[in-house]
Scaffold this active site. Structure first.
Site, PDB file in Angstrom:
ATOM      1  N   HIS A   1      57.213   6.510  43.405  1.00  0.00           N
ATOM      2  CA  HIS A   1      57.197   5.745  42.154  1.00  0.00           C
ATOM      3  C   HIS A   1      58.510   4.980  41.989  1.00  0.00           C
ATOM      4  O   HIS A   1      59.482   5.497  41.429  1.00  0.00           O
ATOM      5  CB  HIS A   1      56.983   6.697  40.975  1.00  0.00           C
ATOM      6  CG  HIS A   1      56.713   6.010  39.669  1.00  0.00           C
ATOM      7  ND1 HIS A   1      55.903   6.545  38.690  1.00  0.00           N
ATOM      8  CD2 HIS A   1      57.154   4.830  39.170  1.00  0.00           C
ATOM      9  CE1 HIS A   1      55.865   5.724  37.654  1.00  0.00           C
ATOM     10  NE2 HIS A   1      56.622   4.671  37.914  1.00  0.00           N
TER      11      HIS A   1
ATOM     12  N   ASP B   1      60.590   7.163  39.352  1.00  0.00           N
ATOM     13  CA  ASP B   1      60.366   6.063  38.411  1.00  0.00           C
ATOM     14  C   ASP B   1      61.627   5.178  38.358  1.00  0.00           C
ATOM     15  O   ASP B   1      62.054   4.751  37.278  1.00  0.00           O
ATOM     16  CB  ASP B   1      59.981   6.576  37.027  1.00  0.00           C
ATOM     17  CG  ASP B   1      59.483   5.473  36.100  1.00  0.00           C
ATOM     18  OD1 ASP B   1      59.303   4.327  36.579  1.00  0.00           O
ATOM     19  OD2 ASP B   1      59.291   5.741  34.901  1.00  0.00           O
TER      20      ASP B   1
HETATM   21 ZN   LIG Z   1      55.290   4.500  33.902  1.00  0.00          ZN
END
Ligand SMILES: [Zn+2]
Length: 437
Positions: A66, A313
């Site tokens: 991610h 992320d």
């Molecule tokens: Zn997200």
């Protein structure tokens, strides 16, 4: 690494006396690793350069599933080159890139372009994710089948949720034939609208609008039910709420095809950080930093394997954009170069996990979630390898980042553990923190 080869561009390597941690084969033992022409072999040869790796771990295929590399369209935040450098510096050999670029990656030509650009750069393998809906607008499905054939390894409208249940149902149905998951950023915008942090004591004290965990967990429950209804593979991005963990547990008892990830910052920090940073947007992430009870539940879920993936992320922004009032600044922090240190500090040195279990969350876990195969450190396999010094103590200084995004609430934090060598396809891409090539 204690030896000092003159030429790190050599083609064959003998990595000596290293602790091999290979979640793909289940091996945890001290030994030697031999690499020739981009692959592992099981014997040394005379021309191999020796690297004495005593005290280090060797981990195959460290993967971050991610990341946001911002290219095309927002290269002032990050591009495929700066992102690849950050990945190599952080110890990663594979990253999956989110498609919320400008334009959105929703057609096969853009998937193909990202893969080829990644190969040209040659510092990390890029696995592109395609959008679930055209333009990630949440109106109609994108050409997922065509993107899969071009090399997409999963599909996500990350940044937004696929909000319409009917569309999510269709996407999961479609995904049963694609061999890759739908990755959901679970967030009910009806509930989260206007919020900038977790709803609780800290948000009240700071007078900032908050969002409860249920904005996430209600959608996770819905998606788990839709995955059960369709049989479609679902991966839940960056879970934070106890209710989401309950939904994942329920999914497991029903045999649903559901996986989930946790982000290092949610495992390490709480919403107290927003107050400690005096509402500096460096703590503004989505989903937000949660209270201590949430953090502990998330740690427990990673320890038990209910959450089988750790992913950063990595969401870099330009300094000027983050230099705004908390209400206006964009969500997201730079994560690739602090991931290994944060995760080892939070989960290994706290005594919660064994090295092999922990490394599984960053190797085997993401491969399973994306339904990708890799054999591990076995003869003939591609030599993607990370050397980690688990006791290296260092203090996070974003000025040293290769990423263009210098924004992180980990700034100034002392961590224990760091990647000290990254090898992609038998070639070193980083050693001692310095990106090569
Ligand atoms: Zn997200």
């Amino acid at each position: 690494m204690t030896s000092n080869p003159n030429d790190w561009s050599d083609q064959s390597w003998h990595i000596k006396s290293v602790r091999i941690l290979d979640p793909f084969t289940g091996v945890d033992s001290e030994g030697d690793i031999y690499v020739e022409n981009g692959h592992f072999i099981d014997y040394p040869t005379a021309k191999m350069t020796v690297v004495d790796a005593r005290g280090l771990w060797a981990v195959p295929r460290l993967t971050d599933m991610h990341v946001h590399f911002r290219e095309p369209g927002q290269e002032h935040k990050e591009d495929l080159l700066s992102g690849s450098r950050a990945a190599a510096a952080g110890g990663f050999t594979v990253v999956a890139t989110m498609p919320n670029t400008d334009p959105v990656i929703d057609i096969p030509a853009l998937i193909d372009w990202q893969i080829r650009r990644g190969q040209e750069i040659g510092l990390v393998e890029i696995w592109p994710l395609g959008a679930v809906t055209k333009g990630s607008r949440g109106q109609e499905l994108a050409e997922m089948g065509m993107m899969q054939r071009a090399g997409a390894v999963g599909f996500s409208d990350d940044g937004h949720a696929v909000g319409q249940a009917r569309l999510m149902r269709a996407a999961l149905s479609y995904a049963t034939t694609l061999g890759h998951p739908i990755i959901q950023h679970a967030e009910d915008r009806d509930l989260s609208q206007g919020s900038v942090m977790h709803e609780g004591q800290v948000s009240s004290r700071l007078g900032l609008p908050g969002v409860p965990g249920v904005a996430e967990s209600s959608m996770v429950w819905r998606d788990v039910e839709l995955s059960l209804l369709t049989g479609g593979p679902l991966h839940v991005a960056h879970v934070t709420a106890p209710g989401s963990l309950e939904a994942l547990h329920y999914a497991g008892t029903r045999g649903a095809h559901v996986t989930a990830e946790a982000a290092p910052h949610h495992l390490f920090l709480t919403d107290q950080a927003v107050a400690e940073w005096k509402a500096d947007p460096v703590t503004k992430v989505n989903p937000p930093l949660r209270p201590e009870a949430f953090r502990q539940a998330l740690v427990d879920a990673v320890v038990s394997g209910l959450v089988s993936v750790i992913a950063t992320d990595h969401a870099p922004h330009h300094r000027d954009e983050k230099n705004a009032p908390y209400l206006e600044a964009p969500y997201g922090i730079s994560g690739l170069e602090t991931s290994v240190g944060t995760v080892l500090t939070a989960l290994l040195h706290s005594g919660r996990m064994t090295p092999l279990e922990l490394m599984a969350r960053m190797t085997l876990g993401p491969h399973r979630a994306l339904m990708m195969d890799y054999p591990g450190i076995v003869p003939g396999a591609r030599a993607d390898l990370t050397l980690i010094d688990p006791y290296h103590r260092w203090t996070v200084d974003p000025k040293q980042f290769y990423s263009r995004g210098k924004n992180t609430p980990m700034m100034g934090v002392e961590l224990t553990g760091r990647a000290v060598g990254t090898m992609l396809q038998g070639k070193w891409t980083m050693r001692e923190g310095e990106v090569l090539g």
